[in-house]
Design a protein around this motif. Structure first.
Motif, PDB file in Angstrom:
ATOM      1  N   GLU A  43       0.810  -1.222   0.000  1.00 19.70           N
ATOM      2  CA  GLU A  43       0.000   0.000   0.000  1.00 19.70           C
ATOM      3  C   GLU A  43       0.844   1.273   0.000  1.00 19.70           C
ATOM      4  N   TRP A  92       2.203  -3.957  -6.092  1.00 19.28           N
ATOM      5  CA  TRP A  92       1.196  -2.912  -5.978  1.00 19.28           C
ATOM      6  C   TRP A  92      -0.054  -3.271  -6.775  1.00 19.28           C
ATOM      7  N   TRP A  95      -2.099  -5.916  -5.021  1.00 18.69           N
ATOM      8  CA  TRP A  95      -2.771  -5.323  -3.856  1.00 18.69           C
ATOM      9  C   TRP A  95      -3.915  -4.426  -4.302  1.00 18.69           C
ATOM     10  N   ASN A  96      -3.668  -3.564  -5.297  1.00 17.10           N
ATOM     11  CA  ASN A  96      -4.681  -2.634  -5.757  1.00 17.10           C
ATOM     12  C   ASN A  96      -5.888  -3.369  -6.360  1.00 17.10           C
ATOM     13  N   SER A  97      -5.629  -4.451  -7.064  1.00 18.70           N
ATOM     14  CA  SER A  97      -6.713  -5.229  -7.675  1.00 18.70           C
ATOM     15  C   SER A  97      -7.577  -5.926  -6.641  1.00 18.70           C
ATOM     16  N   SER A  98      -7.002  -6.208  -5.496  1.00 17.23           N
ATOM     17  CA  SER A  98      -7.748  -6.932  -4.457  1.00 17.23           C
ATOM     18  C   SER A  98      -8.553  -6.005  -3.545  1.00 17.23           C
ATOM     19  N   GLN A  99      -8.433  -4.693  -3.743  1.00 21.39           N
ATOM     20  CA  GLN A  99      -9.170  -3.754  -2.912  1.00 21.39           C
ATOM     21  C   GLN A  99     -10.644  -3.780  -3.294  1.00 21.39           C
ATOM     22  N   PRO A 100     -11.549  -3.675  -2.293  1.00 27.80           N
ATOM     23  CA  PRO A 100     -12.993  -3.800  -2.557  1.00 27.80           C
ATOM     24  C   PRO A 100     -13.574  -2.739  -3.500  1.00 27.80           C
ATOM     25  N   ASP A 101     -12.980  -1.560  -3.541  1.00 21.25           N
ATOM     26  CA  ASP A 101     -13.536  -0.498  -4.390  1.00 21.25           C
ATOM     27  C   ASP A 101     -13.109  -0.622  -5.844  1.00 21.25           C
ATOM     28  N   HIS A 102     -12.370  -1.663  -6.203  1.00 22.16           N
ATOM     29  CA  HIS A 102     -11.938  -1.843  -7.595  1.00 22.16           C
ATOM     30  C   HIS A 102     -12.626  -3.013  -8.199  1.00 22.16           C
TER      31      HIS A 102
END
Length: 102
Positions: A43, A92, A95-102
């Motif tokens: 993050e 990154w 991690w970014n792909s696994s975030q709920p808002d994506h």
């Protein structure tokens, strides 16, 4: 090597014998910093800066390969940095792909 130089030749060049030391130290410092950042969470990775570092190293790898005589040490340094930065970018992205808002 200093014995092969003419007397006073070091004084004629700005910076003397250490003029070309900063660049290689900084370049290998990028590799070291990237390796150290692997211990941090994804993050905190800046995709913009990581992308810039990838482009920077790719350009200098090409330069090191095209210049005559070839600069293998510079090439190795930037190839190492390219590998580290691409790994950081992949961390990154995952991690970014696994975030709920994506």
């Amino acid at each position: 090597m200093l014995l092969l130089l003419a007397p006073g030749s070091l004084a004629a060049a700005p910076g003397g014998a250490t003029a070309n030391l900063g660049g290689p130290v900084a370049n290998w410092g990028f590799v070291g910093a990237g390796l150290a950042d692997m211990k941090k969470g994804p993050e905190v990775i800046s995709p913009n800066m990581t992308g810039v570092m990838c482009i920077y190293s790719a350009l200098f790898m090409r330069f090191a390969w095209m210049v005559q005589p070839r600069n293998y040490l510079l090439f190795a340094c930037h190839a190492s940095n390219e590998a580290v930065q691409l790994y950081q970018m992949s961390r990154w992205y995952q991690w970014n792909s696994s975030q709920p808002d994506h």
